[in-house]
Scaffold this motif. Structure first.
Motif, PDB file in Angstrom:
ATOM      1  N   LEU A  28      21.619  67.311 -28.095  1.00  0.00           N
ATOM      2  CA  LEU A  28      22.876  67.233 -28.682  1.00  0.00           C
ATOM      3  C   LEU A  28      24.499  67.861 -27.132  1.00  0.00           C
ATOM      4  O   LEU A  28      25.412  67.370 -27.186  1.00  0.00           O
ATOM      5  CB  LEU A  28      23.067  68.825 -29.367  1.00  0.00           C
ATOM      6  CG  LEU A  28      22.861  68.312 -30.820  1.00  0.00           C
ATOM      7  CD1 LEU A  28      23.062  69.687 -31.730  1.00  0.00           C
ATOM      8  CD2 LEU A  28      23.667  67.398 -31.632  1.00  0.00           C
ATOM      9  N   ARG A  29      24.201  68.539 -26.590  1.00  0.00           N
ATOM     10  CA  ARG A  29      24.979  68.711 -25.138  1.00  0.00           C
ATOM     11  C   ARG A  29      25.120  67.536 -24.481  1.00  0.00           C
ATOM     12  O   ARG A  29      25.957  67.126 -23.803  1.00  0.00           O
ATOM     13  CB  ARG A  29      24.047  70.245 -24.139  1.00  0.00           C
ATOM     14  CG  ARG A  29      24.385  71.260 -24.687  1.00  0.00           C
ATOM     15  CD  ARG A  29      24.221  72.803 -23.647  1.00  0.00           C
ATOM     16  NE  ARG A  29      23.002  72.615 -22.834  1.00  0.00           N
ATOM     17  CZ  ARG A  29      22.233  73.041 -23.317  1.00  0.00           C
ATOM     18  NH1 ARG A  29      22.043  73.331 -24.758  1.00  0.00           N
ATOM     19  NH2 ARG A  29      21.031  72.701 -22.681  1.00  0.00           N
ATOM     20  N   LEU A  30      24.180  66.812 -24.096  1.00  0.00           N
ATOM     21  CA  LEU A  30      24.433  65.211 -23.628  1.00  0.00           C
ATOM     22  C   LEU A  30      25.060  64.801 -24.897  1.00  0.00           C
ATOM     23  O   LEU A  30      25.487  63.837 -23.969  1.00  0.00           O
ATOM     24  CB  LEU A  30      22.846  64.868 -22.965  1.00  0.00           C
ATOM     25  CG  LEU A  30      22.356  65.838 -22.195  1.00  0.00           C
ATOM     26  CD1 LEU A  30      20.181  65.277 -22.129  1.00  0.00           C
ATOM     27  CD2 LEU A  30      23.034  66.385 -21.029  1.00  0.00           C
ATOM     28  N   LEU A  31      24.398  63.886 -25.282  1.00  0.00           N
ATOM     29  CA  LEU A  31      25.111  63.210 -26.469  1.00  0.00           C
ATOM     30  C   LEU A  31      26.936  63.466 -27.456  1.00  0.00           C
ATOM     31  O   LEU A  31      27.756  63.044 -27.012  1.00  0.00           O
ATOM     32  CB  LEU A  31      24.548  63.224 -28.073  1.00  0.00           C
ATOM     33  CG  LEU A  31      23.103  62.825 -28.340  1.00  0.00           C
ATOM     34  CD1 LEU A  31      22.469  62.725 -28.734  1.00  0.00           C
ATOM     35  CD2 LEU A  31      23.631  61.587 -27.270  1.00  0.00           C
ATOM     36  N   THR A  32      27.218  64.995 -26.343  1.00  0.00           N
ATOM     37  CA  THR A  32      29.065  65.648 -27.222  1.00  0.00           C
ATOM     38  C   THR A  32      29.005  64.634 -26.061  1.00  0.00           C
ATOM     39  O   THR A  32      31.114  64.113 -26.475  1.00  0.00           O
ATOM     40  CB  THR A  32      28.208  67.214 -27.356  1.00  0.00           C
ATOM     41  OG1 THR A  32      28.335  67.607 -28.315  1.00  0.00           O
ATOM     42  CG2 THR A  32      30.428  67.654 -27.785  1.00  0.00           C
ATOM     43  N   GLY A  33      29.059  65.217 -24.847  1.00  0.00           N
ATOM     44  CA  GLY A  33      30.355  64.327 -23.656  1.00  0.00           C
ATOM     45  C   GLY A  33      30.116  62.863 -23.528  1.00  0.00           C
ATOM     46  O   GLY A  33      30.991  62.753 -22.688  1.00  0.00           O
ATOM     47  N   LYS A  34      29.374  62.167 -24.218  1.00  0.00           N
ATOM     48  CA  LYS A  34      29.326  60.408 -24.309  1.00  0.00           C
ATOM     49  C   LYS A  34      30.092  60.499 -25.270  1.00  0.00           C
ATOM     50  O   LYS A  34      30.444  59.102 -25.290  1.00  0.00           O
ATOM     51  CB  LYS A  34      27.899  60.627 -24.373  1.00  0.00           C
ATOM     52  CG  LYS A  34      27.318  60.990 -22.978  1.00  0.00           C
ATOM     53  CD  LYS A  34      27.415  60.038 -21.657  1.00  0.00           C
ATOM     54  CE  LYS A  34      27.036  58.708 -21.627  1.00  0.00           C
ATOM     55  NZ  LYS A  34      27.417  58.328 -20.265  1.00  0.00           N
ATOM     56  N   LEU A  35      30.306  60.666 -26.282  1.00  0.00           N
ATOM     57  CA  LEU A  35      31.318  60.395 -27.429  1.00  0.00           C
ATOM     58  C   LEU A  35      32.760  60.367 -27.074  1.00  0.00           C
ATOM     59  O   LEU A  35      33.485  59.454 -28.078  1.00  0.00           O
ATOM     60  CB  LEU A  35      31.336  61.144 -28.323  1.00  0.00           C
ATOM     61  CG  LEU A  35      30.086  61.542 -29.203  1.00  0.00           C
ATOM     62  CD1 LEU A  35      30.372  62.504 -30.272  1.00  0.00           C
ATOM     63  CD2 LEU A  35      29.213  60.856 -29.427  1.00  0.00           C
ATOM     64  N   GLU A  36      33.559  60.958 -25.921  1.00  0.00           N
ATOM     65  CA  GLU A  36      34.877  60.237 -25.943  1.00  0.00           C
ATOM     66  C   GLU A  36      34.702  58.559 -25.855  1.00  0.00           C
ATOM     67  O   GLU A  36      33.981  58.329 -24.610  1.00  0.00           O
ATOM     68  CB  GLU A  36      35.137  61.231 -24.581  1.00  0.00           C
ATOM     69  CG  GLU A  36      35.353  62.788 -24.701  1.00  0.00           C
ATOM     70  CD  GLU A  36      35.397  63.312 -23.294  1.00  0.00           C
ATOM     71  OE1 GLU A  36      35.797  62.780 -22.332  1.00  0.00           O
ATOM     72  OE2 GLU A  36      35.681  64.619 -23.328  1.00  0.00           O
ATOM     73  N   GLY A  37      36.385  58.354 -26.237  1.00  0.00           N
ATOM     74  CA  GLY A  37      36.401  56.945 -26.195  1.00  0.00           C
ATOM     75  C   GLY A  37      35.606  55.609 -27.502  1.00  0.00           C
ATOM     76  O   GLY A  37      35.947  55.162 -27.072  1.00  0.00           O
ATOM     77  N   ILE A  38      34.666  56.400 -27.253  1.00  0.00           N
ATOM     78  CA  ILE A  38      33.828  55.891 -28.513  1.00  0.00           C
ATOM     79  C   ILE A  38      35.281  55.570 -29.691  1.00  0.00           C
ATOM     80  O   ILE A  38      35.677  56.601 -30.338  1.00  0.00           O
ATOM     81  CB  ILE A  38      32.612  56.460 -29.329  1.00  0.00           C
ATOM     82  CG1 ILE A  38      31.552  55.007 -29.456  1.00  0.00           C
ATOM     83  CG2 ILE A  38      33.046  57.555 -30.116  1.00  0.00           C
ATOM     84  CD1 ILE A  38      30.778  55.669 -29.895  1.00  0.00           C
TER      85      ILE A  38
ATOM     86  N   LEU B 211      25.157  66.774 -15.492  1.00  0.00           N
ATOM     87  CA  LEU B 211      25.442  66.494 -14.397  1.00  0.00           C
ATOM     88  C   LEU B 211      26.011  64.901 -14.098  1.00  0.00           C
ATOM     89  O   LEU B 211      26.854  64.357 -14.402  1.00  0.00           O
ATOM     90  CB  LEU B 211      25.434  66.892 -12.581  1.00  0.00           C
ATOM     91  CG  LEU B 211      25.248  68.138 -12.483  1.00  0.00           C
ATOM     92  CD1 LEU B 211      24.839  68.950 -11.400  1.00  0.00           C
ATOM     93  CD2 LEU B 211      27.284  68.745 -12.318  1.00  0.00           C
ATOM     94  N   SER B 212      24.365  64.106 -14.389  1.00  0.00           N
ATOM     95  CA  SER B 212      24.395  62.927 -14.712  1.00  0.00           C
ATOM     96  C   SER B 212      25.576  62.290 -15.563  1.00  0.00           C
ATOM     97  O   SER B 212      25.920  61.251 -15.909  1.00  0.00           O
ATOM     98  CB  SER B 212      22.551  62.465 -14.623  1.00  0.00           C
ATOM     99  OG  SER B 212      22.423  62.286 -13.758  1.00  0.00           O
ATOM    100  N   ALA B 213      25.128  63.078 -17.181  1.00  0.00           N
ATOM    101  CA  ALA B 213      26.184  63.091 -18.584  1.00  0.00           C
ATOM    102  C   ALA B 213      27.984  62.722 -18.346  1.00  0.00           C
ATOM    103  O   ALA B 213      28.194  62.084 -18.489  1.00  0.00           O
ATOM    104  CB  ALA B 213      25.086  63.234 -19.463  1.00  0.00           C
TER     105      ALA B 213
END
Length: 495
Positions: free
Chosen positions: A303-313, A356-358
């Motif tokens: 969840l921590r990794l996915l939450t940071g990837k939702l910006e801009g979707i 960090l990579s996410a």
């Protein structure tokens, strides 16, 4: 050749069809022919021939590098795609696919209609294919490669269909084919007429998959030759279907992560790459990918990794379906936390790399990888932290400088000692006077990968006035026949 044409056509103009083209792959005695075009086949060029020998006969030959590993990956994907015709398919060597269509041909209007459908769909994918159908696996393999295109062989016609084919159709070793030719057995029909006892004495020491008599029996249906097709890979996917469109996917990620992790826990698998996809009500979809340093099935970490990837979707007018898929999974055994509550340092580092990579991107976080090589610039490389594992430096780095220049910088030698280091040299517009040195350490070219004419190096550790120490090398020596005067380079600075 089809894969090469597809890749090259996206980068540059393809050679004309009249130009003979071959793809070269590494061989034991130099590059060999791995694949060839129709124009090259018309010239009589054979697979496995040395490229230098072929070029000597045909100077106008166009040579490109082959990618055997990439070809096998494509063939594996095509083998799975071919299960549209039957449930059992498997890759055959490096250039074919075997399909068990028993009980499936009538679904396509018969055997001939099934082959026509295959040929049409392969052409639609940009792939050329030679097709054949026979009651046995061996007969189908031989007819597809050496028989007429689109051949359909019945159960009672196998012997007659394969009789005109050369003995090389059995895919024997070169020595075995040469021996059969010396015996006058150039076709399978002649091989079938020879008494079995005499030939079995000659080939009884060969393994079953190299014995021509055993292979012939399998092709004729006299011996069993089952098809062991690998099972289709399991797909790890969690879905969330919504009663009405929503805009924010965050409230639904918790359930998706728990569902996916529960599925993978039952099979002791962990996710290495995830893909979150939202399906909008207007028919469009958007996805985000996340890679992990180590296999994981901890919902909180995912969840921590996915939450940071939702910006801009862009959710558009809303979405009513979300999926979370593990694109890549690896074995992950069940484990229990220690009773003393101590943390696992390796898991903490992996979690930090994931976050960090996410946030920064997978190419921004990297670490060193090491390769056994005599040349210093080839020893160390950089790979993304999520793609590889850090390795310990080899022993040969103990006497190397702390700071190595990549690439080495050429220096102007003002005065050089014969067969020794420069007594005075200039680097970055500063002149240095040598006081003492150590060396030379000679490093010869790596003949298996360096180009012809590459010169050797003599390395020196040089200390100059003021106490600074440098790592220099002379490229080439006088009279080596590989260029003009030797050149000097500064490759590193000692602490």
């Amino acid at each position: 050749m089809d894969r090469w044409r597809r890749i090259v056509s996206q980068q540059r103009t393809l050679p004309d069809d009249t130009v003979p083209v071959i793809l070269a792959a590494p061989g034991s005695h130099g590059p060999v022919v791995h694949a060839l075009s129709a124009a090259a086949k018309a010239l009589g060029i054979e697979l496995g021939a040395r490229v230098v020998d072929v070029q000597a006969i045909h100077p106008d030959l166009h040579v490109e590098n082959a990618d055997p590993a990439g070809d096998l990956k494509l063939l594996d994907r095509v083998a799975l795609w071919a299960r549209r015709w039957c449930p059992w398919t498997v890759r055959d060597a490096h250039d074919g696919i075997v399909m068990d269509v028993t009980g499936a041909a009538h679904l396509f209007g018969g055997e001939a209609a099934m082959l026509r459908d295959m040929a049409t769909r392969f052409r639609m994918q940009g792939l050329s294919a030679r097709l054949a159908m026979a009651p046995t696996r061996g007969a189908a393999q031989m007819l597809a490669r050496f028989g007429p295109a689109g051949a359909v062989c019945g159960a009672d016609d196998v012997a007659a269909a394969v009789a005109p084919l050369p003995v090389a159709a059995l895919r024997l070793e070169v020595e075995t084919v040469r021996l059969l030719h010396r015996l006058g057995l150039k076709t399978l029909g002649l091989l079938m007429e020879v008494p079995r006892v005499a030939l079995m004495r000659r080939f009884d020491r060969l393994a079953a998959d190299r014995n021509p008599l055993v292979l012939l029996d399998r092709a004729l249906g006299r011996a069993a030759d089952p098809l062991n097709a690998p099972p289709e890979g399991q797909r790890w996917l969690a879905r969330a279907r919504l009663a009405e469109p929503v805009i924010d996917p965050v409230p639904h990620l918790d359930g998706l992560a728990e569902d996916l992790c529960a599925q993978m826990a039952g099979a002791e698998q962990g996710a290495r790459q995830l893909r979150l996809t939202i399906y909008r009500v207007d028919g469009e979809w958007r996805s985000r990918d996340v890679a992990l340093a180590q296999p994981s099935r901890e919902p909180a970490h995912l969840l921590r990794l996915l939450t940071g990837k939702l910006e801009g979707i862009d959710p558009g007018f809303g979405f009513d379906l979300l999926t979370l898929e593990a694109l890549r999974a690896e074995p992950l055994a069940l484990h229990q936390d220690p009773l003393d509550g101590a943390r696992d340092a390796a898991r903490d580092v992996a979690g930090l790399l994931d976050r960090l990579s996410a946030r920064l991107g997978p190419q921004k976080i990297s670490w060193s990888t090491w390769t056994e090589s005599h040349l210093p610039e080839r020893v160390e490389g950089r790979v993304p932290a999520l793609a590889g594992k850090a390795e310990a430096a080899p022993v040969l780095l103990r006497d190397r400088p702390v700071r190595v220049l990549m690439p080495p910088e050429e220096i102007a030698v003002l005065y050089a000692v014969p067969e020794g280091p420069p007594a005075r040299f200039s680097w970055r517009r500063v002149s240095y006077l040598s006081t003492r040195h150590e060396g030379p350490e000679r490093i010869a070219p790596e003949w298996w990968q360096d180009r012809p004419g590459t010169r050797l190096r003599d390395y020196y550790k040089v200390e100059v006035q003021g106490g600074r120490r440098f790592w220099l090398y002379r490229e080439g020596i006088l009279g080596d026949g590989r260029g003009g005067d030797p050149r000097w380079f500064l490759h590193g600075v000692f602490a």
